[in-house]
Design a protein around this motif. Structure first.
Motif, PDB file in Angstrom:
ATOM      1  N   SER A  16     -12.251  13.916 -24.746  1.00 34.58           N
ATOM      2  CA  SER A  16     -13.027  12.755 -24.311  1.00 34.58           C
ATOM      3  C   SER A  16     -13.543  12.968 -22.892  1.00 34.58           C
ATOM      4  CB  SER A  16     -12.160  11.491 -24.377  1.00 34.58           C
ATOM      5  OG  SER A  16     -11.013  11.639 -23.568  1.00 34.58           O
ATOM      6  N   ASN A  17     -14.523  12.150 -22.509  1.00 33.28           N
ATOM      7  CA  ASN A  17     -15.039  12.231 -21.146  1.00 33.28           C
ATOM      8  C   ASN A  17     -14.999  10.851 -20.495  1.00 33.28           C
ATOM      9  OD1 ASN A  17     -17.472  10.751 -21.848  1.00 33.28           O
ATOM     10  ND2 ASN A  17     -18.226  12.640 -22.783  1.00 33.28           N
ATOM     11  N   GLU A  18     -15.392  10.796 -19.247  1.00 34.33           N
ATOM     12  CA  GLU A  18     -15.259   9.565 -18.473  1.00 34.33           C
ATOM     13  C   GLU A  18     -16.083   8.420 -19.056  1.00 34.33           C
ATOM     14  OE1 GLU A  18     -15.112   8.276 -13.764  1.00 34.33           O
ATOM     15  OE2 GLU A  18     -15.757  10.287 -14.354  1.00 34.33           O
ATOM     16  N   ARG A  19     -17.281   8.721 -19.550  1.00 30.90           N
ATOM     17  CA  ARG A  19     -18.114   7.668 -20.130  1.00 30.90           C
ATOM     18  C   ARG A  19     -17.509   7.130 -21.425  1.00 30.90           C
ATOM     19  NH1 ARG A  19     -23.930  10.331 -20.394  1.00 30.90           N
ATOM     20  NH2 ARG A  19     -22.609  12.093 -20.938  1.00 30.90           N
ATOM     21  N   MET A  20     -16.919   8.017 -22.211  1.00 29.81           N
ATOM     22  CA  MET A  20     -16.261   7.582 -23.450  1.00 29.81           C
ATOM     23  C   MET A  20     -15.076   6.667 -23.134  1.00 29.81           C
ATOM     24  SD  MET A  20     -16.347  11.240 -25.459  1.00 29.81           S
ATOM     25  CE  MET A  20     -15.332  10.714 -26.851  1.00 29.81           C
ATOM     26  N   ILE A  21     -14.320   7.055 -22.117  1.00 29.96           N
ATOM     27  CA  ILE A  21     -13.165   6.259 -21.720  1.00 29.96           C
ATOM     28  C   ILE A  21     -13.605   4.863 -21.274  1.00 29.96           C
ATOM     29  CG2 ILE A  21     -11.260   6.047 -20.076  1.00 29.96           C
ATOM     30  CD1 ILE A  21     -10.786   8.227 -22.098  1.00 29.96           C
TER      31      ILE A  21
END
Length: 273
Positions: free
Chosen positions: A136-141
């Motif tokens: 996952s990445n920061e935007r997904m989180i």
């Protein structure tokens, strides 16, 4: 024991234990949304004690002391999923959605909710983030955190002030606070924060009131109570060291012997002779 978390400051945390266990952290710096999958959690905080039972959700407010005990109970394992609702994410969400809270929150610090279908499905949707955190990445989180906030506001509109009151603790009576909260194992910085002071101001005010440094006072206060519990209530060392804020049993034994000249066990034996 299995614990999985995302790489972004633990936005999502999964806890799974097969036997009774105390939680490690005793200070909650950010709001937490926790779903009890199985077993139950006993929570001891400034307002008292309550139990988060299976299939219930806890919304816990930031800036509070709390001790947690994980209990599998009749289930094979204790399982819980927590979402850390960080202040920076809540501020971002508020800005994107034009949310303004003019009045501070004065309600309960811990709210237990019965999840609806949407929230149950939401926690199920976190499984990939917990199983493969590096994917996952920061935007997904942030997207998943935002979804949790939307769902909370939908089923519990009253929590708007709870979530978006960004005021820090105000300055309060330091002596009274310390006498009621010295059993919590937390850094001095957290005691300063909860009394509405900078670390420097806290140390200065504390020394003026107690005529001793905060660290030494906390240690002495905890040891004095330990001695009292052993001698007046016949408590065993293993029963009280965590309750009194000691990190582990070894540290408790060493500190107790340094002050009283004998270990807690030796003190208990001497008392019972």
């Amino acid at each position: 024991m299995k614990v999985t978390a995302s790489p972004f400051d633990n936005s999502f945390v999964y806890s799974c234990v097969s036997k009774e266990q105390w939680g490690h952290e005793q200070f909650i710096p950010e709001h937490v949304l926790a779903f009890q999958i199985s077993g139950e959690t006993s929570i001891y905080n400034q307002q008292g004690t309550f139990v988060l039972k299976k299939n219930r959700i806890l919304l816990a407010r930031r800036n509070q002391f709390a001790k947690t005990q994980k209990l599998p109970g009749s289930d094979p394992e204790y399982k819980a999923v927590s979402i850390i609702l960080k202040t920076e994410d809540l501020r971002k969400f508020a800005a994107l959605n034009n949310i303004i809270c003019d009045k501070g929150y004065n309600g309960k610090s811990n709210i237990v909710l019965k999840p609806d279908t949407f929230l149950k499905s939401y926690f199920q949707s976190l499984i990939p983030y917990l199983e493969k955190p590096d994917s996952s990445n920061e935007r997904m989180i942030f997207s998943k955190v935002s979804e949790a906030i939307e769902l909370l506001l939908n089923i519990y509109p009253e929590c708007k002030k709870f979530l978006f009151d960004f005021n820090e603790p105000h300055k309060i009576d330091l002596k009274n606070f310390m006498l009621n909260h010295y059993r919590y194992n937390a850094p001095i910085e957290n005691f300063a924060r909860l009394t509405g002071r900078s670390l420097a101001a806290f140390k200065r005010d504390f020394t003026e009131i107690f005529q001793i440094s905060p660290a030494k006072w906390l240690k002495e206060k905890r040891l004095e109570e330990a001695h009292q519990l052993i001698h007046q209530e016949n408590k065993k060392p293993s029963e009280i060291y965590l309750e009194l804020g000691f990190e582990n049993l070894s540290h408790f034994y060493t500190s107790f012997k340094s002050k009283y000249g004998m270990t807690p066990t030796e003190s208990l034996i001497t008392k019972n002779k």
